[in-house]
Write an enzyme that holds these catalytic residues in place. Structure first.
Site, PDB file in Angstrom:
ATOM      1  N   HIS A  50      34.274 -58.279  24.644  1.00  0.00           N
ATOM      2  CA  HIS A  50      33.776 -59.201  25.656  1.00  0.00           C
ATOM      3  C   HIS A  50      34.170 -60.643  25.407  1.00  0.00           C
ATOM      4  CE1 HIS A  50      31.804 -55.754  27.301  1.00  0.00           C
ATOM      5  NE2 HIS A  50      31.334 -55.495  26.107  1.00  0.00           N
TER       6      HIS A  50
ATOM      7  N   ARG B 100      29.772 -73.052  35.907  1.00  0.00           N
ATOM      8  CA  ARG B 100      30.346 -74.123  35.076  1.00  0.00           C
ATOM      9  C   ARG B 100      31.868 -74.092  35.248  1.00  0.00           C
ATOM     10  NH1 ARG B 100      29.635 -69.595  31.667  1.00  0.00           N
ATOM     11  NH2 ARG B 100      31.689 -68.879  30.985  1.00  0.00           N
TER      12      ARG B 100
ATOM     13  N   LYS C 215      20.581 -61.678  36.315  1.00  0.00           N
ATOM     14  CA  LYS C 215      21.638 -60.801  36.822  1.00  0.00           C
ATOM     15  C   LYS C 215      21.171 -59.901  37.974  1.00  0.00           C
ATOM     16  CE  LYS C 215      24.040 -62.766  33.754  1.00  0.00           C
ATOM     17  NZ  LYS C 215      24.628 -64.031  34.179  1.00  0.00           N
TER      18      LYS C 215
ATOM     19  N   GLU D 153      24.682 -47.853  37.817  1.00  0.00           N
ATOM     20  CA  GLU D 153      25.843 -48.137  38.670  1.00  0.00           C
ATOM     21  C   GLU D 153      26.887 -47.051  38.510  1.00  0.00           C
ATOM     22  OE1 GLU D 153      27.541 -51.808  37.373  1.00  0.00           O
ATOM     23  OE2 GLU D 153      26.106 -53.036  38.482  1.00  0.00           O
TER      24      GLU D 153
END
Ligand code: MV4
Length: 664
Positions: free
Chosen positions: A235, A292, A116, A200
């Site tokens: 999530h 994907r 990430k 962030e």
């Protein structure tokens, strides 16, 4: 083009890939685990090979076995679906080494997007917008605090190695920073073995908006617009739609171009998704790229009129993208709902079991203004009625995708489709999806990732008790099935029906409630009473599980499914699960152990439904007693043979008297 491909997956996505392959004349090889020997994906493919035990680690994740099967069966390419090996760069590489085409991106692109924080650095160089923040190597606490102060609070700390929301901390003000950092690092090292964090700007009510991209090996890359997947719980996506409500043409082009830049930066080929979080004002930031085909790809197919699996196969075979950017247009609106075997009332606990009854809504094709629109409805599923949802894999039952000329129309189709979906045998989230789709927030497109959390009260209302109509449907269905089984005494010629007002009491429980229903037999129907309500009911139509009743002045249709002691009533878009308590059948159970059935109370025999030496099945009505003006059925507690019938119609019996001798 390939002539044969192997599908390295199971369930709905394996079936989805097989459907396109079949349409294109390509043969398919399924692989399956021991738990999936009778699975739908095995049945829809041309060949199937067993690759190991139920545990995914020993079957669907066995890269070596799967490549071996591809070589042995002559498959020229492998489609990995989603999950399992789909984002495993070593598997992609192993395919290439063995001369098999991996239907997905190059291993290098999977790797580049896999980390990430490395991906964020790459994106920064490619001018893809990132959330203002710090994602460098300096992990000094004072330095990070200075960075957080610069970013401005609230700040979000994320474990660099994290994902799926794990290892995140919101910091409200500078004074809280050091404590939050220490706790975030503790969780990061415990969960991921790496305490590196990034900081962030924290977006307060973000939306999850993702862009479908497609690239070929000839240097072409396009975007197929966006999907809004903001409606999630823990999530996990629940509803997805395309296009995103409120999206402007300028913003769409900006996000699309950013996504294409992201794909190009890693040399992408095939189907990919670039995820952004977007502020309510529309500003958007890169989060990650999924290398994907995604679960929710059908909403994109519906609004663009494409078959993305066909595109994948063409690109993997070296062809050019079927369409260029300026040829892609958005047509209407599509929404997908994920139907899961889970219990929303119990914290969405997965519910395993057999789909004893599964009836999906009926697909409709329709015309508008002279042009044929796409099918308004599509269902992608890897299970059929009779199949089992096992604890080994994802408990998704189906994806339901609807199309409308605009969002409002798509919402109406979704609402209706959910109302028609019937499942018996395990818990599902269908009723929850219905409430969600019809909720003020979702129908008003007031979307953000906190929608479900914030609307708990509307989404989890106290359950309403079954109405008299619902109880009447259950009762009429039960009485009608007794009649078809030839066990309805009121249809036989014993004559006692004429004597007096025949009554019968049936008891149901629903959650914690008990419903006592008094049924009085009338010439052409019944009077049904529960609590304060009474109505006259007539059976108008009956076909298999479907019935239509006339109750008071209304005509009501329903599907009533008996599953053991449960009576499931599907009517007017609602599913009611009633537990039918056949008290006397139960009373008889213990007695039957001794091979005898006794009277549970004093009364009169009003019907004898069996003869000596007759074979009976469990649940068959054997004899009916009348006590205190009520009818009580004595049923067979198990399969067996009647040894002796000890009483005749009209006989008075005392409590505990043996009525029948019965043997197993
Ligand atoms: C965020 C955020 C708010 N601000 N980053 C959650 C999973 C991880 N991949 C990224 N996530 C978030 N990152 C900033 N700067 C809110 C979330 C978030 C979220 C994002 C997408 C979809 C659902 C979500 C649910 C909760 C939090």
């Amino acid at each position: 083009m390939f002539t044969k491909i192997l599908i390295a997956n199971r369930g709905e996505i394996a079936c989805r890939v097989a459907a396109t392959a079949r349409r294109m004349g390509i043969k398919t090889v399924a692989v399956y685990s021991e738990a999936d020997a009778n699975a739908k994906h095995v049945a829809v493919c041309d060949e199937a090979v067993l690759i190991g035990p139920a545990a995914a680690k020993e079957s669907y994740l066995r890269a070596d076995k799967i490549i071996e099967v591809a070589l042995a069966t002559g498959a020229q390419a492998i489609h990995p679906g989603y999950g399992f090996l789909s984002e495993n760069s070593e598997f992609a590489e192993a395919c290439a080494k063995n001369g098999i085409a991996f239907i997905g991106p190059p291993a290098s692109a999977i790797e580049a997007m896999g980390s990430k924080s490395a991906a964020k650095s790459l994106m920064e160089k490619a001018h893809v917008p990132l959330v203002p923040g710090y994602h460098g190597d300096n992990q000094d606490a004072d330095f990070l605090q200075t960075e957080a102060d610069r970013i401005g609070y609230p700040v979000l700390l994320k474990a660099s190695a994290g994902g799926g929301g794990k290892g995140m901390r919101v910091v409200e003000k500078s004074a809280d920073f050091k404590d939050a950092l220490a706790s975030c690092k503790r969780e990061a090292i415990n969960s991921f073995g790496d305490d590196k964090v990034l900081a962030e700007k924290y977006l307060q009510r973000p939306r999850h908006i993702e862009i479908q991209v497609f690239a070929d090996t000839h240097g072409n890359c396009v975007y197929l617009f966006e999907r809004d997947c903001s409606v999630q719980r823990r999530h996990q996506k629940v509803l997805e739609e395309a296009p995103a409500p409120g999206m402007t043409a300028e913003r769409r082009a900006a996000m699309g171009e950013a996504a294409v830049a992201a794909a190009k930066a890693v040399g992408y080929v095939g189907a990919g998704t670039v995820e952004f979080i977007a502020n309510q004002d529309g500003s958007f930031y890169f989060m990650e790229m999924n290398t994907r085909l995604q679960v929710e790809h059908p909403v994109t197919e519906m609004i663009t009129g494409t078959d993305l699996v066909e595109w994948q196969l063409r690109v993997a075979a070296g062809e050019k993208l079927p369409l260029q950017q300026n040829e892609l247009k958005i047509h209407g609106h599509a929404i997908e709902a994920r139907v899961y075997a889970e219990n929303p009332e119990k914290g969405f606990l997965p519910s395993i079991g057999t789909l004893r009854h599964a009836r999906t809504p009926v697909a409709v094709n329709f015309e508008l203004g002279g042009t044929t629109d796409p099918a308004a409805f599509r269902i992608d599923s890897g299970v059929r009625e009779g199949d089992t949802i096992s604890p080994f894999y994802d408990p998704m039952i189906a994806k339901m995708i609807v199309w409308g000329k605009d969002r409002k129309e798509a919402l109406m189709h979704m609402s209706q489709a959910l109302a028609q979906y019937q499942i018996v045998g395990l818990h599902s989230n269908i009723a929850f999806l219905s409430r969600l789709v019809n909720s003020t927030a979702f129908s008003g497109a007031d979307l953000d990732t906190g929608l479900i959390e914030r609307n708990q009260a509307e989404l989890f209302p106290a359950p309403a008790a079954a109405s008299l109509t619902t109880l009447a449907l259950a009762v009429v269905s039960l009485l009608n099935s007794e009649k078809s089984a030839g066990t309805d005494p009121w249809q036989s010629s014993h004559g006692w029906r004429m004597n007096s007002l025949m009554q019968r009491s049936l008891q149901f429980t629903e959650e914690e409630q008990t419903h006592d229903v008094q049924v009085t037999y009338l010439a052409d129907g019944w009077q049904v009473q529960a609590g304060e309500s009474t109505a006259q009911v007539r059976l108008a139509l009956a076909h298999e599980n479907d019935i239509v009743i006339k109750i008071a002045d209304q005509t009501v249709a329903a599907t009533v499914v008996r599953d053991g002691e449960h009576v499931h009533v599907f009517s007017q878009g609602r599913h009611t699960d009633l537990h039918y308590i056949d008290a006397l059948a139960h009373a008889g159970e213990a007695e039957a152990e001794a091979g005898r059935l006794t009277a549970p109370m004093p009364g009169k025999i009003v019907a004898v439904l069996v003869n000596k030496a007759q074979e009976v099945k469990k649940g068959d009505a054997l004899l009916i007693m009348e006590a205190m003006k009520m009818e009580h059925t004595i049923s067979a507690p198990h399969d067996g043979v009647i040894d002796e019938v000890l009483y005749a119609i009209g006989d008075q019996v005392t409590e505990g008297a043996q009525l029948l001798a019965f043997q197993q």
